[in-house]
Design a protein around this motif. Structure first.
Motif, mmCIF file in Angstrom:
data_model
loop_
_atom_site.group_PDB
_atom_site.id
_atom_site.type_symbol
_atom_site.label_atom_id
_atom_site.label_comp_id
_atom_site.label_asym_id
_atom_site.label_seq_id
_atom_site.Cartn_x
_atom_site.Cartn_y
_atom_site.Cartn_z
ATOM 1 N N LEU A 260 -8.494 7.176 7.898
ATOM 2 C CA LEU A 260 -9.708 6.282 7.932
ATOM 3 C C LEU A 260 -10.799 6.707 9.168
ATOM 4 O O LEU A 260 -10.624 6.485 9.939
ATOM 5 C CB LEU A 260 -9.776 4.718 7.882
ATOM 6 C CG LEU A 260 -10.820 4.156 7.545
ATOM 7 C CD1 LEU A 260 -11.790 4.590 6.274
ATOM 8 C CD2 LEU A 260 -10.521 2.535 7.476
ATOM 9 N N ALA B 162 -13.959 -5.273 4.052
ATOM 10 C CA ALA B 162 -12.547 -4.625 4.229
ATOM 11 C C ALA B 162 -11.667 -4.846 3.021
ATOM 12 O O ALA B 162 -10.731 -4.099 2.373
ATOM 13 C CB ALA B 162 -11.803 -5.284 5.132
ATOM 14 N N ILE C 73 -6.775 5.324 12.015
ATOM 15 C CA ILE C 73 -8.316 4.758 11.923
ATOM 16 C C ILE C 73 -9.135 5.183 13.126
ATOM 17 O O ILE C 73 -8.750 4.838 14.244
ATOM 18 C CB ILE C 73 -8.215 3.400 11.740
ATOM 19 C CG1 ILE C 73 -7.113 2.955 10.481
ATOM 20 C CG2 ILE C 73 -9.528 2.649 11.551
ATOM 21 C CD1 ILE C 73 -7.170 1.360 10.051
ATOM 22 N N ILE D 156 -15.311 -3.734 10.785
ATOM 23 C CA ILE D 156 -14.877 -3.104 9.458
ATOM 24 C C ILE D 156 -13.619 -2.481 9.782
ATOM 25 O O ILE D 156 -12.725 -3.061 9.081
ATOM 26 C CB ILE D 156 -16.064 -2.331 8.768
ATOM 27 C CG1 ILE D 156 -17.258 -3.145 8.418
ATOM 28 C CG2 ILE D 156 -15.255 -1.864 7.408
ATOM 29 C CD1 ILE D 156 -18.114 -2.135 7.831
ATOM 30 N N CYS D 157 -13.374 -1.602 10.455
ATOM 31 C CA CYS D 157 -12.331 -0.710 10.781
ATOM 32 C C CYS D 157 -11.255 -1.505 11.183
ATOM 33 O O CYS D 157 -10.175 -1.503 10.900
ATOM 34 C CB CYS D 157 -12.530 0.567 11.246
ATOM 35 S SG CYS D 157 -13.584 1.699 10.389
ATOM 36 N N TYR E 150 0.827 -1.203 -0.031
ATOM 37 C CA TYR E 150 -0.097 -0.024 0.141
ATOM 38 C C TYR E 150 0.673 1.351 -0.119
ATOM 39 O O TYR E 150 1.997 1.183 0.373
ATOM 40 C CB TYR E 150 -0.868 0.040 1.165
ATOM 41 C CG TYR E 150 -1.842 -1.086 1.286
ATOM 42 C CD1 TYR E 150 -2.938 -1.375 0.387
ATOM 43 C CD2 TYR E 150 -1.579 -2.266 2.048
ATOM 44 C CE1 TYR E 150 -3.819 -2.297 0.379
ATOM 45 C CE2 TYR E 150 -2.583 -3.450 2.160
ATOM 46 C CZ TYR E 150 -3.799 -3.398 1.125
ATOM 47 O OH TYR E 150 -4.318 -4.373 1.252
ATOM 48 N N ARG F 293 -5.228 -5.890 8.198
ATOM 49 C CA ARG F 293 -4.804 -6.014 7.032
ATOM 50 C C ARG F 293 -3.700 -4.907 6.463
ATOM 51 O O ARG F 293 -2.878 -5.436 5.788
ATOM 52 C CB ARG F 293 -5.940 -5.723 5.898
ATOM 53 C CG ARG F 293 -6.941 -7.180 6.081
ATOM 54 C CD ARG F 293 -7.913 -7.185 4.956
ATOM 55 N NE ARG F 293 -8.838 -8.381 5.051
ATOM 56 C CZ ARG F 293 -9.408 -8.894 4.281
ATOM 57 N NH1 ARG F 293 -9.248 -8.407 2.884
ATOM 58 N NH2 ARG F 293 -10.189 -10.066 4.245
ATOM 59 N N LEU F 294 -3.756 -3.889 6.868
ATOM 60 C CA LEU F 294 -2.793 -2.808 6.603
ATOM 61 C C LEU F 294 -1.617 -3.251 7.463
ATOM 62 O O LEU F 294 -0.457 -3.104 6.965
ATOM 63 C CB LEU F 294 -3.409 -1.395 7.115
ATOM 64 C CG LEU F 294 -4.336 -0.767 5.972
ATOM 65 C CD1 LEU F 294 -4.811 0.593 6.926
ATOM 66 C CD2 LEU F 294 -3.806 -0.577 4.679
ATOM 67 N N GLU G 199 -10.965 -4.838 10.879
ATOM 68 C CA GLU G 199 -10.532 -5.714 9.720
ATOM 69 C C GLU G 199 -9.486 -5.033 8.829
ATOM 70 O O GLU G 199 -8.466 -5.250 8.456
ATOM 71 C CB GLU G 199 -11.663 -6.347 9.028
ATOM 72 C CG GLU G 199 -11.019 -7.319 7.988
ATOM 73 C CD GLU G 199 -10.692 -8.577 8.627
ATOM 74 O OE1 GLU G 199 -9.831 -9.268 7.661
ATOM 75 O OE2 GLU G 199 -10.834 -9.076 9.635
ATOM 76 N N VAL G 200 -9.803 -3.685 8.516
ATOM 77 C CA VAL G 200 -8.953 -2.740 7.585
ATOM 78 C C VAL G 200 -7.590 -2.726 8.303
ATOM 79 O O VAL G 200 -6.567 -2.830 7.853
ATOM 80 C CB VAL G 200 -9.493 -1.607 7.518
ATOM 81 C CG1 VAL G 200 -8.516 -0.600 6.742
ATOM 82 C CG2 VAL G 200 -10.843 -1.674 6.553
ATOM 83 N N ILE H 12 -12.609 -2.604 0.100
ATOM 84 C CA ILE H 12 -12.347 -1.418 0.412
ATOM 85 C C ILE H 12 -10.797 -1.133 0.070
ATOM 86 O O ILE H 12 -10.314 -0.093 -0.500
ATOM 87 C CB ILE H 12 -12.511 -0.827 1.707
ATOM 88 C CG1 ILE H 12 -13.948 -0.610 2.247
ATOM 89 C CG2 ILE H 12 -11.691 0.419 2.288
ATOM 90 C CD1 ILE H 12 -14.234 -0.668 3.871
ATOM 91 N N LEU H 13 -9.901 -1.960 0.509
ATOM 92 C CA LEU H 13 -8.290 -1.862 0.370
ATOM 93 C C LEU H 13 -8.064 -2.292 -1.112
ATOM 94 O O LEU H 13 -6.984 -1.709 -1.403
ATOM 95 C CB LEU H 13 -7.563 -2.931 1.041
ATOM 96 C CG LEU H 13 -7.923 -2.291 2.733
ATOM 97 C CD1 LEU H 13 -7.226 -3.491 3.719
ATOM 98 C CD2 LEU H 13 -7.184 -0.828 2.935
#
Length: 256
Positions: free
Chosen positions: A86, A209, A13, A20-21, A6, A27-28, A23-24, A212-213
């Motif tokens: 985010l 997620a 965040i 949801i956030c 990324y 992953r980030l 999970e994001v 989104i990503l």
């Protein structure tokens, strides 16, 4: 799992303890991005921070603007400039016209709208000073059109969509990008009270997620999904009300 890279070094965040956030954030962090996770102090926030060494908890209340400004200053002094913000803190309460939950309505509007603008007010000044940054705001497709039993949530997300449009117009040429994220129904504890039969094309937080990503690095103005729900709600929004209202009533009755 496919490994992704990324364009951000540090993401802030809000609402990070949510499904949801959270999970994001994971992953980030798994992809090497440092994550500053903000939510009210809770066991969920602690668990998120403990799940990856790249995630650091910065507890704060998004309804307290001074607290958020201090949090952003602390993050940037400790971890460096925020590349991605985010803004995802939000809530849903059921809406019953026969017994309107006024407290729930006011809390929803405060968290979903005030929480966004408070966070934006905290992170925008340093981004604008650097002529660089990316703000992503969590909206909802149900902010585009009225929908039964979503009076509180839909009204708040309609305000968020309008706010995002206004910010996008003013941020043009500043070096700061804005993305509005409009999912449909996501299967989270947030909307567990909503009638499962009326959740159109419901998706998991992991799927949400991922979508989104997949698109966020390209910095589009809007990320909206599922496509069928997006097209339906945006189409009825553009129709004369004499057509759209009966259409929505008919459609929701077919889901019962």
């Amino acid at each position: 799992m496919v490994e992704r890279t990324y364009p951000w070094k540090l993401a802030w965040i809000t609402g990070a303890s949510g499904a949801i956030c959270g999970e994001v954030a994971r992953r980030l962090a798994d992809a090497g991005v440092s994550v500053a996770a903000t939510a009210r102090l809770s066991e969920k926030l602690d668990q998120l921070a403990a799940s990856n060494e790249r995630i650091t908890a910065y507890p704060a209340d998004v309804l307290k603007s001074d607290e958020l400004k201090a949090t952003v200053a602390k993050i940037e002094a400790t971890l460096g400039p925020i590349d991605l913000a985010l803004l995802g803190a939000g809530m849903y309460v059921p809406f019953d016209i026969r017994n309107i939950d006024l407290d729930g309505f006011h809390r929803t509007m405060a968290l979903n709208v005030d929480g966004v603008i408070n966070a934006a007010a905290a992170v925008l000044p340093p981004m604008l000073a650097r002529n660089s940054g990316h703000i992503a705001i969590m909206g909802s497709l149900f902010g585009y059109s009225g929908w039964p039993e979503t009076g509180s949530y839909g009204a708040s997300k309609a305000a968020v969509i309008n706010l995002a449009e206004s910010l996008e117009l003013e941020l043009h040429g500043t070096g700061v990008d804005l993305t509005l994220i409009n999912p449909g129904f996501v299967d989270t504890p947030l909307n567990a009270a909503y009638d499962p039969k009326k959740k159109l094309f419901v998706m998991s937080p992991a799927v949400c997620a991922g979508r989104i990503l997949k698109k966020l690095p390209r910095k589009p103005y809007e990320i909206a999904f599922p496509t069928k729900v997006e097209l339906f709600l945006k189409t009825v929004r553009s129709m004369p009300r004499a057509i759209s209202f009966p259409l929505i009533r008919w459609f929701t009755k077919t889901l019962q």
